[in-house]
Motif scaffolding. Structure first.
Motif, PDB file in Angstrom:
ATOM      1  N   ALA A   1      30.228  72.434  88.327  1.00 16.85           N
ATOM      2  CA  ALA A   1      28.880  72.340  87.745  1.00 16.85           C
ATOM      3  C   ALA A   1      28.666  73.428  86.694  1.00 16.85           C
ATOM      4  CB  ALA A   1      27.831  72.449  88.851  1.00 16.85           C
ATOM      5  N   LEU A   2      29.213  74.624  86.938  1.00 20.28           N
ATOM      6  CA  LEU A   2      29.095  75.704  85.954  1.00 20.28           C
ATOM      7  C   LEU A   2      29.903  75.367  84.698  1.00 20.28           C
ATOM      8  CD1 LEU A   2      28.015  78.547  85.323  1.00 20.28           C
ATOM      9  CD2 LEU A   2      30.112  79.479  86.317  1.00 20.28           C
ATOM     10  N   LYS A   3      31.079  74.808  84.892  1.00 17.52           N
ATOM     11  CA  LYS A   3      31.883  74.374  83.742  1.00 17.52           C
ATOM     12  C   LYS A   3      31.116  73.353  82.903  1.00 17.52           C
ATOM     13  CE  LYS A   3      36.045  71.804  82.458  1.00 17.52           C
ATOM     14  NZ  LYS A   3      35.286  70.998  81.493  1.00 17.52           N
ATOM     15  N   LYS A   4      30.493  72.415  83.571  1.00 13.06           N
ATOM     16  CA  LYS A   4      29.722  71.387  82.872  1.00 13.06           C
ATOM     17  C   LYS A   4      28.581  72.011  82.069  1.00 13.06           C
ATOM     18  CE  LYS A   4      27.251  67.035  83.726  1.00 13.06           C
ATOM     19  NZ  LYS A   4      26.804  66.073  84.780  1.00 13.06           N
ATOM     20  N   ALA A   5      27.908  73.003  82.663  1.00 16.81           N
ATOM     21  CA  ALA A   5      26.810  73.681  81.967  1.00 16.81           C
ATOM     22  C   ALA A   5      27.327  74.431  80.744  1.00 16.81           C
ATOM     23  CB  ALA A   5      26.101  74.631  82.922  1.00 16.81           C
ATOM     24  N   PHE A   6      28.479  75.072  80.852  1.00 21.06           N
ATOM     25  CA  PHE A   6      29.081  75.760  79.709  1.00 21.06           C
ATOM     26  C   PHE A   6      29.460  74.754  78.630  1.00 21.06           C
ATOM     27  CE2 PHE A   6      30.559  80.346  80.423  1.00 21.06           C
ATOM     28  CZ  PHE A   6      29.448  80.651  81.192  1.00 21.06           C
ATOM     29  N   ASP A   7      30.021  73.617  79.045  1.00 24.57           N
ATOM     30  CA  ASP A   7      30.418  72.591  78.081  1.00 24.57           C
ATOM     31  C   ASP A   7      29.200  72.072  77.313  1.00 24.57           C
ATOM     32  OD1 ASP A   7      33.027  72.859  78.908  1.00 24.57           O
ATOM     33  OD2 ASP A   7      32.992  71.105  80.234  1.00 24.57           O
TER      34      ASP A   7
END
Length: 366
Positions: A213-219
């Motif tokens: 979920a954090l990766k998605k937010a960064f993306d």
């Protein structure tokens, strides 16, 4: 340097004196002058090294702040290299002047025209400005070491004191750095997420899904994929170790400080990560005492949006020889350092969600 030369001169004078006395005694006892001189010089050197009868400072280097400062700078650099996530951050040391760093405040990005048909093109000016940032000053309170202590103990007490000051500095330096890098609050470009795993004690565990979920937010925030760092707090490391055999295998076999790579993040561990209020998703002030609504976080950041800089380091020493009434040495340190984001984006955190409140009226015994 001046004190060292004086000490060296004293040593030479002392040896010359003992040589003359030794040569005279050699003749008196029937030995050669050379044998007498060598014998007495040997005794003088031995007693001086053991704190004996030789004049103070004649045959030992003494306590030199310059030497301590040099060793401390080396120690700080070694400590930085050992803390993997901090070592990755770009250094701006070369831009530090008088413990102030000058950074360029870059203005707005140029406007991009697509399929333009209007000419001449409108000219725009991008205003940049100079921002002077003063490095944080770290100081230790003076430590007292008496001459009686140095005379009675069988180890280098001053070296031990210097080492403890250095370690105290390093602990504060890295904990303040990770706190500065962590986002201030939840925003699109600085996401602060809550864990979603099963409840343990008073919080929810971290899961791989939370990191995804954090990766998605960064993306979504268009944070560069290269140079993403994730620093896990001890609780979150334990969560992954208990749930994930693959992570456990990587954890117990790492060498460089990096545990592994997870979903584009280079993963490290550090137990001094900051606390957040789980209701507002805002970061607590540095040193603030957590309350019942606050939980520790793991911190993520982009290497393209962070910097560090080290300024001057200095030691302060008042020797016992200059304190005739107390006969004590006083030692303290001061150093300047800074670590912070260059822009309020590319920062993130995963905070342990609190244990859900029990339903109202439930759990009674009737």
């Amino acid at each position: 340097m001046k004190r060292f030369l004086l000490a060296l001169m004293g040593m030479i004078i002392g040896l010359a004196t003992t040589s003359v006395m030794g040569a005279t005694l050699g003749v008196v006892v029937g030995a050669t002058p050379a044998a007498g001189a060598i014998a007495l010089d040997s005794i003088a050197v031995g007693t001086s090294l053991m704190g004996g009868l030789a004049p103070t400072g004649a045959l030992r280097a003494g306590l030199y702040p310059e030497a301590y400062t040099g060793e401390l700078i080396k120690a700080f650099r070694a400590a930085e290299a050992a803390v993997g996530w901090y070592n990755k951050i770009r250094s701006y040391d070369q831009y530090v002047e008088k413990d102030i760093i000058h950074m360029v405040d870059i203005g707005a990005d140029p406007e991009v025209l697509v399929n333009n048909t209007t000419y001449p093109l409108e000219i725009e000016t991008l205003e940049d400005g100079d921002v002077a940032v003063k490095l944080d000053k770290f100081q230790t309170k003076p430590t007292r070491v008496t001459d009686d202590e140095l005379h009675a103990i069988g180890y280098d007490k001053m070296a031990s004191v210097v080492e403890r000051h250095k370690e105290a500095f390093s602990e504060r330096k890295f904990s303040r750095a990770i706190h500065s890098i962590a986002p201030a609050e939840h925003k699109a470009k600085t996401p602060v997420l809550l864990t979603t795993g099963e409840v343990v004690d008073d919080r929810k565990r971290l899961t791989r899904s939370d990191i995804i979920a954090l990766k998605k937010a960064f993306d979504k925030a268009k944070i560069p994929a290269q140079g993403r760092i994730l620093v896990l707090c001890a609780d979150h490391v334990a969560d992954l170790l208990e749930q994930d055999q693959k992570f456990a295998a990587q954890y117990y076999n790492y060498e460089s400080g990096a545990i592994s790579r997870l979903y584009g993040f280079e993963v490290y561990e550090f137990d001094e990560c900051p606390y957040f209020n789980t209701t507002t998703k805002k970061k607590l002030a540095y040193g603030a005492v957590p309350t019942t609504t606050d939980r520790q976080s793991s911190v993520a950041f982009s290497l393209k949006r962070t910097m560090k800089a080290n300024g001057s380091t200095k030691t302060y020493l008042q020797e016992a020889a200059n304190n005739p009434t107390t006969q004590e040495n006083l030692f303290s340190m001061r150093t300047y350092t800074l670590c912070l984001p260059t822009k309020a984006e590319g920062l993130g955190a995963i905070v342990s969600a609190p244990k859900p409140a029990a339903p109202a009226g439930g759990g009674g015994n009737g």
